[in-house]
Design an enzyme around this catalytic site. Structure first.
Site, PDB file in Angstrom:
ATOM      1  N   ALA A 115       3.304   5.278  21.295  1.00 44.56           N
ATOM      2  CA  ALA A 115       4.718   4.797  21.090  1.00 44.56           C
ATOM      3  C   ALA A 115       4.585   4.039  22.360  1.00 44.56           C
ATOM      4  CB  ALA A 115       5.785   5.634  21.347  1.00 44.56           C
ATOM      5  N   HIS A 120      -5.840   0.596  16.041  1.00 46.53           N
ATOM      6  CA  HIS A 120      -3.884   0.270  15.237  1.00 46.53           C
ATOM      7  C   HIS A 120      -3.707  -0.400  16.683  1.00 46.53           C
ATOM      8  CE1 HIS A 120      -2.863   5.067  13.612  1.00 46.53           C
ATOM      9  NE2 HIS A 120      -4.508   4.971  12.826  1.00 46.53           N
ATOM     10  N   ALA A 164       9.028 -10.266  15.291  1.00 46.24           N
ATOM     11  CA  ALA A 164       9.375  -9.744  14.616  1.00 46.24           C
ATOM     12  C   ALA A 164       9.064  -7.985  13.381  1.00 46.24           C
ATOM     13  CB  ALA A 164      10.394 -10.920  13.581  1.00 46.24           C
ATOM     14  N   TYR A 166       5.238   4.624   3.041  1.00 44.09           N
ATOM     15  CA  TYR A 166       6.221   6.084   3.017  1.00 44.09           C
ATOM     16  C   TYR A 166       6.639   6.538   1.459  1.00 44.09           C
ATOM     17  CZ  TYR A 166       6.186   5.052   7.844  1.00 44.09           C
ATOM     18  OH  TYR A 166       5.810   4.585   8.566  1.00 44.09           O
ATOM     19  N   GLU A 220      -8.693  10.058  11.326  1.00 39.41           N
ATOM     20  CA  GLU A 220      -7.763   9.114  12.287  1.00 39.41           C
ATOM     21  C   GLU A 220      -8.520  10.227  13.359  1.00 39.41           C
ATOM     22  OE1 GLU A 220      -4.032   8.176  11.535  1.00 39.41           O
ATOM     23  OE2 GLU A 220      -3.438   9.693  12.549  1.00 39.41           O
ATOM     24  N   HIS A 268      10.591   5.779   4.677  1.00 33.23           N
ATOM     25  CA  HIS A 268      10.914   5.963   5.654  1.00 33.23           C
ATOM     26  C   HIS A 268      12.190   6.390   6.517  1.00 33.23           C
ATOM     27  CE1 HIS A 268      10.932   4.323  10.143  1.00 33.23           C
ATOM     28  NE2 HIS A 268       9.034   4.224   9.959  1.00 33.23           N
ATOM     29  N   GLN A 272       2.135   8.004   4.344  1.00 32.80           N
ATOM     30  CA  GLN A 272       2.313   9.048   5.880  1.00 32.80           C
ATOM     31  C   GLN A 272       1.503  10.066   5.115  1.00 32.80           C
ATOM     32  OE1 GLN A 272       3.286   9.390   8.393  1.00 32.80           O
ATOM     33  NE2 GLN A 272       4.113  11.473   9.040  1.00 32.80           N
ATOM     34  N   ASP A 289      11.912   0.166   1.203  1.00 38.31           N
ATOM     35  CA  ASP A 289      10.239   0.308   1.661  1.00 38.31           C
ATOM     36  C   ASP A 289       9.271  -0.673   0.756  1.00 38.31           C
ATOM     37  OD1 ASP A 289      10.791   1.606   3.043  1.00 38.31           O
ATOM     38  OD2 ASP A 289       9.826   3.999   1.994  1.00 38.31           O
ATOM     39  N   ASP A 299       6.166   2.828  16.938  1.00 38.75           N
ATOM     40  CA  ASP A 299       8.063   3.003  17.572  1.00 38.75           C
ATOM     41  C   ASP A 299       8.662   2.977  18.845  1.00 38.75           C
ATOM     42  OD1 ASP A 299       7.912   4.336  15.547  1.00 38.75           O
ATOM     43  OD2 ASP A 299       6.522   6.642  15.831  1.00 38.75           O
TER      44      ASP A 299
END
Length: 294
Positions: free
Chosen positions: A52, A78, A126, A148, A18, A152, A179, A161, A110
């Site tokens: 973000a 992304h 949504a 996660y 990444e 999360h 993560q 999750d 975010d």
């Protein structure tokens, strides 16, 4: 698994990297240096992040265009659903398809305000499963998603999750990248839990090879990742000793990939922070040799 065992290993390993889009000319030079160093390792794909609220959207697209034009890498873009109507996101997806991108990392994203609770756009997607379904309706994209191992920070439970991850897979996701997490036990437990939950896609450990421990601790606090006491102790007193931090970080990363590989993981995703050396070393430990790309 010892380094000697890893070197003798014959099981196939896949890695991915990444990167984040650069904001300055100096950061751009650093990114291209990292890419050229890691490109010969022939990763399965490389992903390019969003800021973000989609704040780096144009830079993300420009970085991916450069990779497609100038490298042999397979970029994954992304894409988040926060702060945008469906029409805008669908236009971005079509642009990626036209540019030759066939892989998207689909994320909720975010809010632009740090710490603000997520609110879907009134005309937007949504949730991540809705976004994935929208992407898949527009093209035969490969879709990766996040997961996660330590839950999360906004999730009420591990079960919530896992239910969400299952919905992402049912919507069309084919890979879940964790993560960053420094507990190999937590990652292995999460994979086994996901399997029992009926989640059949690969769970790919996300690894953070970094010498800036203070920066990692800040990121961990934001995303709910646990910094174990033993790791804090290893870096204690090294704030102004970069060379020692590099040695410690390399040792931690080598141990982590060895333990994960011994537990059956054969895909690894590296959050490079646009730096190459530790990621390159970890890949060599995993038995991945550079290829001639000239």
């Amino acid at each position: 698994m010892s380094l000697k065992d890893l070197a003798a290993n014959q099981r196939p390993i896949a890695v991915s990297f990444e990167f984040f889009p650069p904001r300055t000319e100096e950061m751009e030079r650093q990114l291209w240096t990292a890419i050229k160093r890691l490109e010969p390792l022939a990763p399965a794909f490389v992903s390019v992040t969003y800021g973000a609220g989609g704040s780096t959207r144009d830079r993300t697209h420009a970085t991916i265009q450069w990779m497609l034009a100038e490298t042999s890498l397979k970029p994954a873009a992304h894409l988040t659903c926060v702060g945008s109507p469906k029409s805008e996101i669908e236009d971005i997806v079509r642009r990626y398809w036209a540019a030759g991108v066939r892989h998207i990392v689909a994320l909720r994203g975010d809010m632009p305000e740090a710490g603000a609770a997520y609110e879907p756009h009134p005309q937007g997607y949504a949730s991540t499963p809705d976004l994935i379904a929208g992407i898949r309706a527009l093209g035969d994209f490969q879709v990766s998603v996040s997961c996660y191992p330590e839950k999360h920070p906004e999730s009420p439970s591990y079960e919530h999750d896992l239910d969400l991850l299952k919905r992402k897979v049912e919507a069309g996701a084919g890979r879940a990248i964790t993560q960053f997490c420094f507990s190999t036990d937590a990652v292995a437990r999460y994979r086994d839990r996901a399997d029992r939950w009926g989640i059949s896609v690969p769970i790919v450990p996300g690894l953070m090879p970094a010498t800036n421990f203070a920066g990692i601790a800040r990121m961990a606090a934001r995303c709910g990742a646990v910094i174990p006491g033993w790791l804090s102790a290893l870096f204690e007193g090294l704030d102004h000793d970069l060379e020692s931090r590099r040695i410690v970080a390399a040792a931690v990363l080598a141990e982590q990939v060895g333990e994960l590989h011994a537990r059956g993981f054969e895909q690894f995703h590296f959050y490079t922070l646009n730096q190459a050396d530790l990621t390159y070393a970890a890949c060599r430990i995993l038995g991945i040799a550079p290829k001639d790309i000239s």
